[in-house]
Design an enzyme around this catalytic site. Structure first.
Site, short mmCIF file in Angstrom:
data_model
loop_
_atom_site.label_atom_id
_atom_site.label_comp_id
_atom_site.label_asym_id
_atom_site.label_seq_id
_atom_site.Cartn_x
_atom_site.Cartn_y
_atom_site.Cartn_z
N GLU A 227 0.84 -1.20 0.00
CA GLU A 227 0.00 0.00 0.00
C GLU A 227 0.87 1.25 0.00
O GLU A 227 1.87 1.32 0.73
CB GLU A 227 -0.90 0.03 1.24
N ASP B 274 -6.25 7.94 10.18
CA ASP B 274 -4.85 7.67 10.49
C ASP B 274 -4.46 8.25 11.84
O ASP B 274 -4.82 9.37 12.19
CB ASP B 274 -3.94 8.26 9.40
#
Length: 276
Positions: A49, A60
């Site tokens: 990724e 995040d």
């Protein structure tokens, strides 16, 4: 078939599971990103990724947020990532560069970026840059239809997220709109290394995996071998992000060669535990 489908078909044939690492593009530089990708390939990973730096990430944690901030402060832009990405699917062989058809890149990208640039334009740019799929963490299921159709028409995998709190019927509907693999989020909240896997996670992942044809991969919080061992019987893959990005951050204090070796060893240990 999409390159991600080919990879998982081969892993299943061999009785193997995927270790999927995450890198932030441009942290600490685009040149360094290329070096880290080589280290990850040397550690035996094939599906990686790539996070597109964004100023307002919603899922995040502080480690990956900081990596985005570092990349943006060095003026890494979307065009830079798209321009450099084709070279990331190449690995050194003696004194020349050779294609690595057994590898695939997945873009982790906010829908705000896609919307601002235009979905058709941006997905075509991803395809031209060599990406095999994308993950859009802030795309609600109810609004995903047009992007699902566009990605399918281009042969790109659109990987969608399911959590332990997702109701059963909704999880199955999300799975129907997913391609490539299903990203099963281990916890509610943000990314970040954790010491334990939540109670009930193994059972929830096992329940879903019995009912869908797509591979199911678990991410968020995976940072050490014991977690991998606890999950390996019910997953098709494990996604590791913050634990790798936090090591990359060490290049501010340590030689890059030492950090590369640390990451290579860390990922190798996780991959071996996953496929013991």
């Amino acid at each position: 078939m999409n390159r991600i489908d080919l990879l998982f078909a081969e892993w299943r044939r061999q009785g193997q599971r995927a270790l999927i690492p995450f890198l932030t593009a441009g942290d600490p530089s685009l040149e360094a990103t290329a070096s880290f990708l080589v280290a990850l390939r040397e550690a035996g990973t094939s599906l990686i990724e790539i996070g597109f730096p964004y100023s307002d990430p919603i899922a995040d944690g502080p480690v990956i947020q900081s990596s985005y901030t570092r990349a943006l402060s060095r003026r890494v832009r979307i065009e830079d990532v798209l321009r450099q990405a084709p070279s990331w699917l190449r690995t050194p062989s003696s004194d020349r560069q050779v294609d690595a058809p057994d590898a695939a890149l997945v873009a982790m990208v906010s829908y705000s970026i896609i919307y601002r640039r235009g979905p058709e334009r941006f997905l075509n740019q991803l395809l031209q840059a060599g990406f095999a799929g994308l993950i859009v963490p802030d795309l609600p299921y109810e609004e995903s239809g047009p992007l699902v159709q566009l990605a399918r028409s281009l042969g790109l995998a659109l990987i969608q997220l399911i959590t332990p709190q997702t109701p059963d019927d909704r999880a199955l509907r999300i799975a129907e709109r997913s391609s490539g693999f299903i990203y099963y989020v281990s916890v509610t909240g943000i990314t970040g290394a954790r010491q334990y896997i939540p109670d009930g996670l193994v059972e929830r992942v096992g329940w879903l995996r019995e009912r869908v044809s797509l591979p199911v991969c678990v991410g968020f919080g995976i940072s050490h071998v014991d977690q991998v061992r606890a999950l390996r019987q019910v997953v098709d893959g494990i996604i590791v992000g913050s634990a790798i990005v936090s090591r990359i951050e060490q290049v501010e204090r340590l030689p890059q060669r030492q950090v590369l070796e640390d990451i290579r060893d860390f990922v190798t240990r996780l991959r071996q535990a996953l496929n013991a």
